[in-house]
Design a protein around this motif. Structure first.
Motif, PDB file in Angstrom:
ATOM      1  N   VAL A 208       0.833  -1.202   0.000  1.00  0.00           N
ATOM      2  CA  VAL A 208       0.000   0.000   0.000  1.00  0.00           C
ATOM      3  C   VAL A 208       0.871   1.256   0.000  1.00  0.00           C
ATOM      4  N   GLU A 209       1.897   1.284   0.836  1.00  0.00           N
ATOM      5  CA  GLU A 209       2.701   2.505   0.963  1.00  0.00           C
ATOM      6  C   GLU A 209       3.611   2.738  -0.240  1.00  0.00           C
ATOM      7  N   ILE A 210       4.152   1.691  -0.807  1.00  0.00           N
ATOM      8  CA  ILE A 210       4.995   1.869  -1.995  1.00  0.00           C
ATOM      9  C   ILE A 210       4.158   2.450  -3.131  1.00  0.00           C
ATOM     10  N   GLY A 211       2.937   1.966  -3.285  1.00  0.00           N
ATOM     11  CA  GLY A 211       2.061   2.541  -4.304  1.00  0.00           C
ATOM     12  C   GLY A 211       1.900   4.037  -4.132  1.00  0.00           C
ATOM     13  N   GLY A 212       1.668   4.478  -2.906  1.00  0.00           N
ATOM     14  CA  GLY A 212       1.476   5.901  -2.644  1.00  0.00           C
ATOM     15  C   GLY A 212       2.708   6.737  -2.880  1.00  0.00           C
ATOM     16  N   ALA A 213       3.895   6.172  -2.641  1.00  0.00           N
ATOM     17  CA  ALA A 213       5.132   6.927  -2.826  1.00  0.00           C
ATOM     18  C   ALA A 213       5.525   7.032  -4.286  1.00  0.00           C
ATOM     19  N   VAL A 214       5.459   5.914  -5.017  1.00  0.00           N
ATOM     20  CA  VAL A 214       5.941   5.899  -6.400  1.00  0.00           C
ATOM     21  C   VAL A 214       4.994   6.630  -7.340  1.00  0.00           C
ATOM     22  N   LYS A 215       3.695   6.533  -7.102  1.00  0.00           N
ATOM     23  CA  LYS A 215       2.733   7.126  -8.051  1.00  0.00           C
ATOM     24  C   LYS A 215       2.926   8.632  -8.192  1.00  0.00           C
ATOM     25  N   ASN A 309       9.883  12.647  -3.194  1.00  0.00           N
ATOM     26  CA  ASN A 309       9.941  11.190  -3.371  1.00  0.00           C
ATOM     27  C   ASN A 309      10.817  10.768  -4.542  1.00  0.00           C
ATOM     28  N   ALA A 310      10.996  11.641  -5.523  1.00  0.00           N
ATOM     29  CA  ALA A 310      11.845  11.287  -6.667  1.00  0.00           C
ATOM     30  C   ALA A 310      13.241  10.897  -6.203  1.00  0.00           C
ATOM     31  N   SER A 312      13.994  10.030  -2.748  1.00  0.00           N
ATOM     32  CA  SER A 312      13.942   8.954  -1.755  1.00  0.00           C
ATOM     33  C   SER A 312      13.590   7.611  -2.386  1.00  0.00           C
ATOM     34  N   VAL A 313      12.708   7.613  -3.391  1.00  0.00           N
ATOM     35  CA  VAL A 313      12.349   6.365  -4.071  1.00  0.00           C
ATOM     36  C   VAL A 313      13.545   5.793  -4.826  1.00  0.00           C
ATOM     37  N   THR A 314      14.235   6.635  -5.572  1.00  0.00           N
ATOM     38  CA  THR A 314      15.378   6.139  -6.356  1.00  0.00           C
ATOM     39  C   THR A 314      16.560   5.780  -5.468  1.00  0.00           C
ATOM     40  N   ASP A 315      16.760   6.500  -4.373  1.00  0.00           N
ATOM     41  CA  ASP A 315      17.816   6.108  -3.428  1.00  0.00           C
ATOM     42  C   ASP A 315      17.558   4.694  -2.902  1.00  0.00           C
ATOM     43  N   LEU A 316      16.302   4.443  -2.527  1.00  0.00           N
ATOM     44  CA  LEU A 316      15.957   3.122  -2.000  1.00  0.00           C
ATOM     45  C   LEU A 316      16.110   2.057  -3.079  1.00  0.00           C
ATOM     46  N   GLY A 321      19.366  -2.485  -5.646  1.00  0.00           N
ATOM     47  CA  GLY A 321      19.842  -2.975  -6.937  1.00  0.00           C
ATOM     48  C   GLY A 321      18.766  -3.009  -8.007  1.00  0.00           C
ATOM     49  N   LEU A 322      17.770  -2.131  -7.920  1.00  0.00           N
ATOM     50  CA  LEU A 322      16.666  -2.094  -8.886  1.00  0.00           C
ATOM     51  C   LEU A 322      16.852  -0.939  -9.868  1.00  0.00           C
ATOM     52  N   ARG A 323      16.307  -1.115 -11.083  1.00  0.00           N
ATOM     53  CA  ARG A 323      16.326  -0.057 -12.092  1.00  0.00           C
ATOM     54  C   ARG A 323      14.912   0.483 -12.262  1.00  0.00           C
ATOM     55  N   LEU A 324      14.722   1.759 -11.958  1.00  0.00           N
ATOM     56  CA  LEU A 324      13.422   2.422 -12.118  1.00  0.00           C
ATOM     57  C   LEU A 324      13.623   3.599 -13.079  1.00  0.00           C
ATOM     58  N   PRO A 325      13.604   3.352 -14.394  1.00  0.00           N
ATOM     59  CA  PRO A 325      13.995   4.394 -15.364  1.00  0.00           C
ATOM     60  C   PRO A 325      13.130   5.651 -15.320  1.00  0.00           C
ATOM     61  N   ILE A 326      11.807   5.501 -15.141  1.00  0.00           N
ATOM     62  CA  ILE A 326      10.952   6.699 -15.139  1.00  0.00           C
ATOM     63  C   ILE A 326      11.238   7.535 -13.900  1.00  0.00           C
ATOM     64  N   CYS A 327      11.312   6.891 -12.743  1.00  0.00           N
ATOM     65  CA  CYS A 327      11.620   7.627 -11.519  1.00  0.00           C
ATOM     66  C   CYS A 327      12.999   8.285 -11.602  1.00  0.00           C
ATOM     67  N   GLU A 328      13.956   7.591 -12.200  1.00  0.00           N
ATOM     68  CA  GLU A 328      15.293   8.164 -12.357  1.00  0.00           C
ATOM     69  C   GLU A 328      15.261   9.384 -13.282  1.00  0.00           C
ATOM     70  N   THR A 329      14.414   9.335 -14.312  1.00  0.00           N
ATOM     71  CA  THR A 329      14.295  10.468 -15.228  1.00  0.00           C
ATOM     72  C   THR A 329      13.751  11.691 -14.509  1.00  0.00           C
ATOM     73  N   VAL A 330      12.733  11.492 -13.679  1.00  0.00           N
ATOM     74  CA  VAL A 330      12.161  12.609 -12.918  1.00  0.00           C
ATOM     75  C   VAL A 330      13.188  13.163 -11.944  1.00  0.00           C
ATOM     76  N   ARG A 331      13.924  12.282 -11.301  1.00  0.00           N
ATOM     77  CA  ARG A 331      14.976  12.740 -10.395  1.00  0.00           C
ATOM     78  C   ARG A 331      16.004  13.585 -11.141  1.00  0.00           C
ATOM     79  N   ALA A 332      16.408  13.135 -12.312  1.00  0.00           N
ATOM     80  CA  ALA A 332      17.420  13.866 -13.079  1.00  0.00           C
ATOM     81  C   ALA A 332      16.942  15.272 -13.427  1.00  0.00           C
ATOM     82  N   ILE A 333      15.655  15.400 -13.768  1.00  0.00           N
ATOM     83  CA  ILE A 333      15.107  16.702 -14.141  1.00  0.00           C
ATOM     84  C   ILE A 333      15.007  17.621 -12.927  1.00  0.00           C
TER      85      ILE A 333
END
Length: 380
Positions: A208-215, A309-310, A312-316, A321-333
């Protein structure tokens, strides 16, 4: 008119709602939840720091700053002292920005009755520790049961009585499974349920909480592409692949895929990625239109959870060892100075992969240069 039960539905068990509740946080969502509880017949006290907001709710039965045009029910009383809100309460909901959950939970611990359940209604991951919001609260609240409320909910629509559904999640102890009608998740779900608000029960806090953070992060990505002039195909792709990123992170932390495909996962993701009512989507749209971050929202200091969250989510995810390309893109911007066009061009030109991760395939994209040139030019 008496409704007939849907064919095949079992006869429901009975659970007793809480009689008194405290809602800590008098912003839009906190006030909407407090109003929902009061309409369900729960004596509800709403705590907030702003005396003007508290007085307006008590005297005028409205809050023009957060929920203009919405009339507050009589069973709702607003207070500006934490102790007054929690005195006599059987359950508390903490509804503050994620960055304030730790400090507010520490205050709640001073006045809340021992063993009183506390539901966290903030969405995010603590940047310094990588902890989910319930885990942050647990560190401050001692031995009180800690859960969360999450789902596809805009505060104003909820307060106006539009049909709305959300998930109430708490751990289920051995005793809870023997007598589920006494479990905190069940009692709070029953306490929140009205003619328009429908609550579901879960024991999967991680999912439940991961859904709320990543969305929230994915919603910023959708907003950028929408603001740049792209339409439904693009948003559908980002939502679907964003859901995959959500699943990866939830499963790595012990959450269930079923949860991520429910209200607090794909439900909340779809809502947040589809409307500028979401501050996350709105921020992305403004960035996609070329508005500098400090000029977004007309320069007002608006809290956008996905912006925090962009990171904290990507740091976690990186730690796991996970690849989250969309979240990483938002973090980069947002945090690394990347131009939106170049960042999304790099996202779209990534190697071709299989959708089922079990296939583990990766091939060079045949149009990498063209994708980079085209998208970088269109998103400027």
């Amino acid at each position: 008119m008496k409704l007939k039960p849907i064919s095949g539905d079992p006869l429901p068990s009975q659970a007793h709602p809480y009689r008194r509740a405290a809602v800590i946080g008098a912003g839009a969502w906190g006030t909407a939840l407090a109003a929902t509880l009061a309409r369900a017949g729960v004596a509800t006290r709403l705590w907030g720091r702003d005396h003007a907001v508290i007085d307006e709710i008590n005297v005028k039965r409205t809050t023009e700053r957060f929920l203009p045009g919405v009339t507050m029910p009589e069973g709702l009383h607003a207070v500006h002292r934490m102790q007054a809100a929690l005195e006599g309460a059987e359950v508390a909901l903490i509804v503050v920005p994620s960055r304030s959950v730790r400090s507010v939970a520490r205050q709640v611990a001073e006045y809340a009755a021992p063993g009183m359940p506390v539901a966290i209604c903030a969405k995010g991951i603590e940047a310094e520790t990588g902890l989910l919001m319930t885990q942050v609260a647990e560190e401050e609240l001692g031995r009180r049961p800690v859960g969360c409320v999450s789902g596809p909910t805009f505060a104003r629509e909820t307060a106006l009585g539009h049909p709305t559904a959300a998930t109430v999640a708490f751990p289920f102890s051995y005793a809870d499974r023997l007598t589920p009608s006494e479990a905190p998740a069940v009692r709070l779900a029953v306490s929140l349920s009205t003619e328009s608000f429908r609550a579901y029960v879960s024991d999967d806090l991680v999912g439940v909480e991961i859904g709320g953070a990543v969305k929230n992060v994915i919603a910023i990505a959708c907003g950028v592409m929408t603001g740049a002039g792209f339409a439904e195909n693009t948003r559908a792709a980002l939502i679907t692949r964003g859901l995959d990123e959500m699943k990866q992170l939830a499963e790595a932390l012990g959450g269930r895929r079923e949860t991520v495909t429910g209200l607090s996962g794909i439900g909340d993701l779809t809502l947040t990625c589809s409307s500028p009512t979401s501050r996350n989507m709105s921020l992305g749209q403004q960035l996609g239109q070329g508005i500098p971050r400090d000029a977004c929202f007309d320069g007002r200091p608006v809290v956008v959870e996905g912006e925090v969250n962009a990171t904290s989510v990507t740091d976690l995810a990186r730690r796991l060892g996970l690849r989250l390309p969309i979240c990483e893109t938002v973090r980069a911007i947002l945090h690394e100075g990347a131009a939106p066009g170049e960042a999304f061009a790099a996202l779209w030109a990534r190697p071709i992969e299989a959708e089922p991760r079990a296939m583990d395939l990766s091939f060079a994209h045949p149009a990498t240069d063209q994708a980079i040139a085209t998208l970088a030019e269109r998103i400027s």
